[in-house]
Design a protein around this motif. Structure first.
Motif, PDB file in Angstrom:
ATOM      1  N   GLY A   1      41.319 -64.361   0.568  1.00  0.00           N
ATOM      2  CA  GLY A   1      41.358 -65.743   0.109  1.00  0.00           C
ATOM      3  C   GLY A   1      42.567 -66.480   0.614  1.00  0.00           C
ATOM      4  N   ARG A   2      42.426 -67.797   0.634  1.00  0.00           N
ATOM      5  CA  ARG A   2      43.484 -68.680   1.111  1.00  0.00           C
ATOM      6  C   ARG A   2      43.531 -69.857   0.147  1.00  0.00           C
ATOM      7  NH1 ARG A   2      41.814 -69.218   6.668  1.00  0.00           N
ATOM      8  NH2 ARG A   2      43.256 -67.674   7.403  1.00  0.00           N
ATOM      9  N   GLU A   3      44.719 -70.188  -0.313  1.00  0.00           N
ATOM     10  CA  GLU A   3      44.859 -71.266  -1.295  1.00  0.00           C
ATOM     11  C   GLU A   3      46.087 -72.096  -0.953  1.00  0.00           C
ATOM     12  OE1 GLU A   3      46.331 -71.276  -5.923  1.00  0.00           O
ATOM     13  OE2 GLU A   3      45.088 -69.615  -5.234  1.00  0.00           O
ATOM     14  N   ARG A   4      45.906 -73.387  -0.887  1.00  0.00           N
ATOM     15  CA  ARG A   4      47.047 -74.272  -0.654  1.00  0.00           C
ATOM     16  C   ARG A   4      47.845 -74.390  -1.946  1.00  0.00           C
ATOM     17  NH1 ARG A   4      43.646 -76.035   3.282  1.00  0.00           N
ATOM     18  NH2 ARG A   4      44.640 -76.655   5.234  1.00  0.00           N
ATOM     19  N   THR A   5      49.151 -74.445  -1.809  1.00  0.00           N
ATOM     20  CA  THR A   5      50.054 -74.624  -2.941  1.00  0.00           C
ATOM     21  C   THR A   5      50.834 -75.910  -2.693  1.00  0.00           C
ATOM     22  OG1 THR A   5      51.823 -73.360  -1.885  1.00  0.00           O
ATOM     23  CG2 THR A   5      50.266 -72.115  -3.258  1.00  0.00           C
ATOM     24  N   PRO A   6      51.547 -76.420  -3.692  1.00  0.00           N
ATOM     25  CA  PRO A   6      52.286 -77.668  -3.474  1.00  0.00           C
ATOM     26  C   PRO A   6      53.235 -77.620  -2.274  1.00  0.00           C
ATOM     27  CG  PRO A   6      52.197 -77.180  -5.802  1.00  0.00           C
ATOM     28  CD  PRO A   6      51.609 -75.993  -5.084  1.00  0.00           C
ATOM     29  N   GLY A   7      53.833 -76.470  -1.996  1.00  0.00           N
ATOM     30  CA  GLY A   7      54.781 -76.406  -0.889  1.00  0.00           C
ATOM     31  C   GLY A   7      54.342 -75.547   0.272  1.00  0.00           C
ATOM     32  N   GLY A   8      53.093 -75.066   0.255  1.00  0.00           N
ATOM     33  CA  GLY A   8      52.682 -74.173   1.333  1.00  0.00           C
ATOM     34  C   GLY A   8      51.281 -73.629   1.172  1.00  0.00           C
ATOM     35  N   VAL A   9      51.177 -72.314   1.346  1.00  0.00           N
ATOM     36  CA  VAL A   9      49.882 -71.652   1.277  1.00  0.00           C
ATOM     37  C   VAL A   9      50.063 -70.248   0.730  1.00  0.00           C
ATOM     38  CG1 VAL A   9      49.979 -70.799   3.666  1.00  0.00           C
ATOM     39  CG2 VAL A   9      47.768 -71.155   2.582  1.00  0.00           C
ATOM     40  N   LEU A  10      49.053 -69.778   0.022  1.00  0.00           N
ATOM     41  CA  LEU A  10      49.046 -68.437  -0.540  1.00  0.00           C
ATOM     42  C   LEU A  10      47.881 -67.698   0.110  1.00  0.00           C
ATOM     43  CD1 LEU A  10      50.158 -67.298  -3.714  1.00  0.00           C
ATOM     44  CD2 LEU A  10      47.698 -67.039  -3.630  1.00  0.00           C
ATOM     45  N   LEU A  11      48.157 -66.565   0.737  1.00  0.00           N
ATOM     46  CA  LEU A  11      47.140 -65.772   1.417  1.00  0.00           C
ATOM     47  C   LEU A  11      46.973 -64.440   0.692  1.00  0.00           C
ATOM     48  CD1 LEU A  11      48.575 -66.405   4.974  1.00  0.00           C
ATOM     49  CD2 LEU A  11      46.596 -67.541   3.968  1.00  0.00           C
ATOM     50  N   ARG A  12      45.734 -64.102   0.366  1.00  0.00           N
ATOM     51  CA  ARG A  12      45.440 -62.841  -0.325  1.00  0.00           C
ATOM     52  C   ARG A  12      44.706 -61.895   0.635  1.00  0.00           C
ATOM     53  NH1 ARG A  12      46.075 -62.714  -5.609  1.00  0.00           N
ATOM     54  NH2 ARG A  12      46.612 -64.650  -6.657  1.00  0.00           N
ATOM     55  N   TYR A  13      45.261 -60.686   0.756  1.00  0.00           N
ATOM     56  CA  TYR A  13      44.677 -59.674   1.628  1.00  0.00           C
ATOM     57  C   TYR A  13      44.242 -58.477   0.795  1.00  0.00           C
ATOM     58  CZ  TYR A  13      46.764 -62.299   5.452  1.00  0.00           C
ATOM     59  OH  TYR A  13      47.097 -63.284   6.330  1.00  0.00           O
ATOM     60  N   ARG A  14      43.056 -57.958   1.108  1.00  0.00           N
ATOM     61  CA  ARG A  14      42.571 -56.759   0.437  1.00  0.00           C
ATOM     62  C   ARG A  14      43.438 -55.561   0.836  1.00  0.00           C
ATOM     63  NH1 ARG A  14      38.331 -59.588   2.101  1.00  0.00           N
ATOM     64  NH2 ARG A  14      38.098 -58.523   4.080  1.00  0.00           N
ATOM     65  N   ALA A  15      43.666 -54.686  -0.118  1.00  0.00           N
ATOM     66  CA  ALA A  15      44.396 -53.456   0.186  1.00  0.00           C
ATOM     67  C   ALA A  15      43.462 -52.541   0.979  1.00  0.00           C
ATOM     68  CB  ALA A  15      44.849 -52.784  -1.096  1.00  0.00           C
ATOM     69  N   ALA A  16      43.886 -52.166   2.137  1.00  0.00           N
ATOM     70  CA  ALA A  16      43.138 -51.259   3.006  1.00  0.00           C
ATOM     71  C   ALA A  16      44.166 -50.534   3.870  1.00  0.00           C
ATOM     72  CB  ALA A  16      42.144 -52.033   3.876  1.00  0.00           C
ATOM     73  N   PRO A  17      43.788 -49.398   4.428  1.00  0.00           N
ATOM     74  CA  PRO A  17      44.741 -48.663   5.255  1.00  0.00           C
ATOM     75  C   PRO A  17      45.330 -49.541   6.361  1.00  0.00           C
ATOM     76  CG  PRO A  17      42.804 -47.326   4.839  1.00  0.00           C
ATOM     77  CD  PRO A  17      42.499 -48.698   4.308  1.00  0.00           C
ATOM     78  N   GLY A  18      46.647 -49.543   6.439  1.00  0.00           N
ATOM     79  CA  GLY A  18      47.359 -50.253   7.486  1.00  0.00           C
ATOM     80  C   GLY A  18      47.626 -51.727   7.218  1.00  0.00           C
ATOM     81  N   VAL A  19      46.974 -52.314   6.219  1.00  0.00           N
ATOM     82  CA  VAL A  19      47.126 -53.751   5.977  1.00  0.00           C
ATOM     83  C   VAL A  19      48.549 -54.097   5.556  1.00  0.00           C
ATOM     84  CG1 VAL A  19      46.423 -55.682   4.485  1.00  0.00           C
ATOM     85  CG2 VAL A  19      44.693 -54.187   5.516  1.00  0.00           C
TER      86      VAL A  19
END
Length: 100
Positions: free
Chosen positions: A34-52
């Motif tokens: 997921g990707r979400e804009r915040t007031p000062g930037g962006v928040l990126l969510r990554y699934r936990a997986a090997p090597g991530v």
């Protein structure tokens, strides 16, 4: 050099820029939840997986070298790794690249 004197542009050029962008895109294709804009930037969510998490740590380190004006914060949130990207208003174009 103080924070206000840092250049507000990525210092990567040409092939190095293309290679870095390709790494972010490959990671996003593989694990971006997921990707979400915040007031000062962006928040990126990554699934936990090997090597991530290792790739995230390495990319955050590399971005700190070429885009020192950015604030990159990596944390865990349950089964996800969350990257918060923010910076001064003048860095909006660089931050937008993370948001798209």
């Amino acid at each position: 050099m103080t924070g206000s004197e840092l250049p507000l542009a990525c210092t990567l050029e040409g092939a190095a820029f293309a290679e870095r962008r390709a790494r972010w895109e490959a990671l996003s294709e593989r694990a971006l939840a997921g990707r979400e804009r915040t007031p000062g930037g962006v928040l990126l969510r990554y699934r936990a997986a090997p090597g991530v998490v290792d790739e995230l740590h390495e990319l955050v380190r590399l971005e700190g070298d070429c885009c020192a004006f950015l604030d990159l914060r990596l944390r865990e949130d349950g089964a996800e790794h969350v990257l918060e990207v923010s910076g001064p208003p003048e860095a909006a174009a660089v931050i937008e690249a993370f948001a798209s």
